[in-house]
Design a protein around this motif. Structure first.
Motif, mmCIF file in Angstrom:
data_model
loop_
_atom_site.group_PDB
_atom_site.id
_atom_site.type_symbol
_atom_site.label_atom_id
_atom_site.label_comp_id
_atom_site.label_asym_id
_atom_site.label_seq_id
_atom_site.Cartn_x
_atom_site.Cartn_y
_atom_site.Cartn_z
ATOM 1 N N ALA A 265 0.830 -1.211 0.000
ATOM 2 C CA ALA A 265 0.000 0.000 0.000
ATOM 3 C C ALA A 265 0.867 1.266 0.000
ATOM 4 C CB ALA A 265 -0.926 -0.009 1.215
ATOM 5 N N TYR B 244 0.704 4.497 -2.619
ATOM 6 C CA TYR B 244 0.535 5.922 -2.290
ATOM 7 C C TYR B 244 1.746 6.745 -2.746
ATOM 8 C CZ TYR B 244 -3.724 4.754 0.116
ATOM 9 O OH TYR B 244 -5.002 4.322 0.375
ATOM 10 N N VAL C 56 -4.393 5.971 6.477
ATOM 11 C CA VAL C 56 -4.884 4.798 5.757
ATOM 12 C C VAL C 56 -4.873 3.553 6.638
ATOM 13 C CG1 VAL C 56 -4.598 3.381 3.679
ATOM 14 C CG2 VAL C 56 -3.817 5.774 3.674
ATOM 15 N N VAL D 83 -5.022 -0.363 6.269
ATOM 16 C CA VAL D 83 -4.814 -1.338 5.196
ATOM 17 C C VAL D 83 -5.416 -2.678 5.605
ATOM 18 C CG1 VAL D 83 -3.107 -2.445 3.700
ATOM 19 C CG2 VAL D 83 -2.647 -0.170 4.629
ATOM 20 N N CYS E 213 -7.755 0.972 2.634
ATOM 21 C CA CYS E 213 -7.178 0.436 1.395
ATOM 22 C C CYS E 213 -7.221 -1.092 1.462
ATOM 23 C CB CYS E 213 -5.740 0.932 1.265
ATOM 24 S SG CYS E 213 -4.886 0.256 -0.157
#
Length: 613
Positions: free
Chosen positions: A414, A418, A570, A572, A600
């Motif tokens: 992830a 980003y 975020v 994940v 995410c």
């Protein structure tokens, strides 16, 4: 009084597990090449037991190596002499229970096995329990465990002694604060012994649970329950009840209440749901001990009533009382609320719909969800998902970009996603990123003077009230002033505040601060200037008021752009992973505070592509 060598050896043996040790395996060259006279001195003073006192076959067998056990197994014609060590031990113990085939006056099989075991083991010693218990109590009295984790370790003081040794060698440096012991926690020696006994029992139960020995855990729990019921009217308990919560944790009642809480899990594992419900009801009937566990107890009670005892109406009443209990916070509160919604929507509860109107609603805002794809690494076992990613080496000046495939976690996958979307900085730190910022920007308040009994020795990484409501109540004015200061602070002021603490305190052992979380002071300053004062003060207010329940559930990643000064938080989620209640609450709160927040989801794909889609 022992010579220096004797003192050094005793400390080292005290630090080890309370097991028998072969003398020829005890090696401390820094004390002496030949430890025999040192061992004899300790044994003569009854600080060590010698092999003449080894009478327990199980302890003796534990001393032997696997090859020694196998050779012994052949002598006694065990069915599988080349089996695993644990299996051989069990076979020997089974054999030892058999009666001697000869006359009654002859030694039993167990005695014969033990004699052989001792012959193979040679000279051996064990730390005597009496003096060891005294030292353990001295250490316990000197250094009450700060955190719930240390407490649940219930060790014999080895942790505290190790800390003191590390500090004396300069390996660990503690923050500066004033020790202020005003209140006596233990009334007398017996009070301390009762507490220490209960703490060791709690530790034994936890060990049995971890090893899956549920019957043994249950027997220990029932013993503890009996002891606690006999202590219930002891005069010392009224003194304990008057102590502030952060000192009440070190009383016998607190430990026994924690044991009864462990008992609930044991009873559930043994499918004794009716008994688990009774235990939960009695735990919830008292309000003196372990208030921070009440949310979990209410949730467990509702679950057992509905799922196992099929009493939905009682489960609903339980949820209602749980939601009106001021000790039920954050994740547990949401868990109860969502359990009520699931019950409301189940077909079997149609006739109870009216009762649901009375339950307080708990709104949680949903946040943005995105999905990325990654190639999963074929693996066995139940560990965390591992993905494959192309690591492109495009150093400046090199003409061709060489790519190599690397294994990575779902969070690293992830972070790469980003990074390609403009966020050149990113940290996978879960809660520790924000807790470290909190620990740095609130440092002087966390370690401030004037609050009695929160610093009771020189080896603490936090005040004893840090994870209780008293933390905020005892410092309300200074906390509010600091939150106001942060709210209106410019990026430059925030960078200065961080630098002041970083330059003077970096590396010191503070409970909330993970110094290694950031690669440099500049990286922390870059992040706080993106987060901004209003957002930080909002997060810190929530942490200050209830750190115990709010330290969990913060998002996995913080990503930011040093060019645009935008940041994103975020959470994940890999394949088959879902948001916890605490995570839902934090995401909702962070969104309300104005942060860009998203979940995410990483979806596993097959095929040859190693790139993230």
């Amino acid at each position: 009084k022992f010579a220096v060598g004797g003192q050094k050896l005793y400390v080292r043996l005290f630090q080890r597990k309370l097991n028998w040790l072969k003398v020829n395996k005890i090696e401390y060259g820094e004390i002496s090449v030949d430890l025999s006279p040192v061992i004899e001195e300790l044994a003569a003073a009854r600080f060590l037991q010698t092999e003449s006192e080894l009478e327990d076959l199980c302890e003796g067998l534990d001393l032997l190596s696997a090859p020694e056990l196998k050779s012994l197994a052949k002598i006694f014609h065990l069915p599988n002499p080349n089996g695993q060590k644990q299996q051989l031990v069990e076979d020997f113990l089974r054999l030892a229970k058999q009666r001697s085939v000869f006359s009654r006056s002859q030694a039993g099989v167990g005695t014969v096995i033990l004699k052989r075991v001792k012959g193979l083991a040679g000279k051996c010693v064990r730390v005597c329990k009496g003096p060891r218990a005294v030292f353990s109590r001295v250490l316990l009295l000197f250094s009450l465990p700060e955190s719930v984790e240390d407490e649940e370790g219930g060790s014999g003081g080895q942790g505290q002694l190790f800390t003191v040794l590390m500090a004396n060698m300069g390996r660990v440096v503690f923050p500066s604060y004033t020790v202020n012991r005003r209140t006596q926690v233990f009334q007398d020696r017996d009070d301390l012994i009762r507490y220490a006994t209960a703490a060791h029992l709690s530790n034994d139960i936890a060990t049995a649970m971890v090893n899956g020995n549920w019957e043994e855990a249950n027997n220990l729990y029932l013993c503890a329950k009996q002891t606690w019921s006999e202590l219930k009217n002891h005069p010392s308990l009224s003194y304990h009840r008057a102590l502030p919560e952060y000192l009440r944790r070190f009383t016998v009642g607190w430990v026994y209440t924690r044991i009864l809480s462990q008992g609930v899990e044991i009873l559930q594992r043994l499918h004794m749901y009716k008994e688990a419900v009774q235990e939960l009801q009695s735990l919830l009937a008292q309000d003196v001990y372990c208030a921070d566990s009440r949310g979990r107890w209410w949730d467990r009670l509702a679950l057992n009533l509905h799922q196992h005892l099929k009493n939905t109406k009682k489960a609903l009443g339980c949820i209602q009382r749980g939601l009106s209990d001021p000790c039920v916070r954050t994740g547990h509160r949401l868990a109860l609320s969502l359990r009520a919604l699931r019950l409301r929507d189940s077909p079997s509860c149609k006739h109870l719909r009216g009762l649901f109107q009375e339950l307080p609603a708990m709104a949680v805002e949903d946040v943005t969800h995105v999905t990325i794809n990654g190639k999963m690494c074929p693996q066995t076992g139940m560990g965390k998902s591992v993905f494959l990613m192309e690591d492109i080496d495009d150093e400046e000046g090199s003409k061709d970009c060489s790519a190599s495939t690397v294994m990575c976690s779902v969070e690293e996958l992830a972070l790469a996603h980003y990074r390609r979307n403009g966020f050149d900085q990113g940290i996978h730190g879960e809660g520790s990123t924000f807790l470290t910022l909190y620990g740095i920007l609130m440092w002087d308040i966390i370690f401030m003077d004037d609050i009695p009994d929160v610093f009771r020795n020189s080896y603490q990484t936090s005040p004893l009230d840090l994870y209780t409501d008293s933390f905020y109540e005892n410092r309300r004015d200074v906390i509010e002033a600091r939150l106001q200061q942060l709210h209106s602070a410019s990026s430059e002021t925030l960078a200065e505040l961080i630098a002041d603490i970083w330059m003077t305190q970096e590396g010191k052992a503070a409970a909330l601060v993970s110094w290694e979380r950031f690669i440099s002071l500049q990286q922390v300053q870059s992040l706080v200037s993106c987060l901004g004062g209003p957002f930080l003060s909002g997060v810190f207010r929530r942490l200050s008021k209830d750190l115990r329940h709010c330290r969990g559930g913060l998002p996995d990643l913080v990503v930011w752009s040093t060019h645009t000064h935008h940041f994103k938080l975020v959470e994940v989620k890999g394949p088959n992973d879902r948001l916890s209640h605490k995570q839902m609450l934090w995401l909702s709160e962070l969104k309300k505070l104005g942060a860009a927040v998203e979940v995410c989801h990483v979806q596993a794909v097959g095929g040859k592509s190693k790139h993230i889609s």
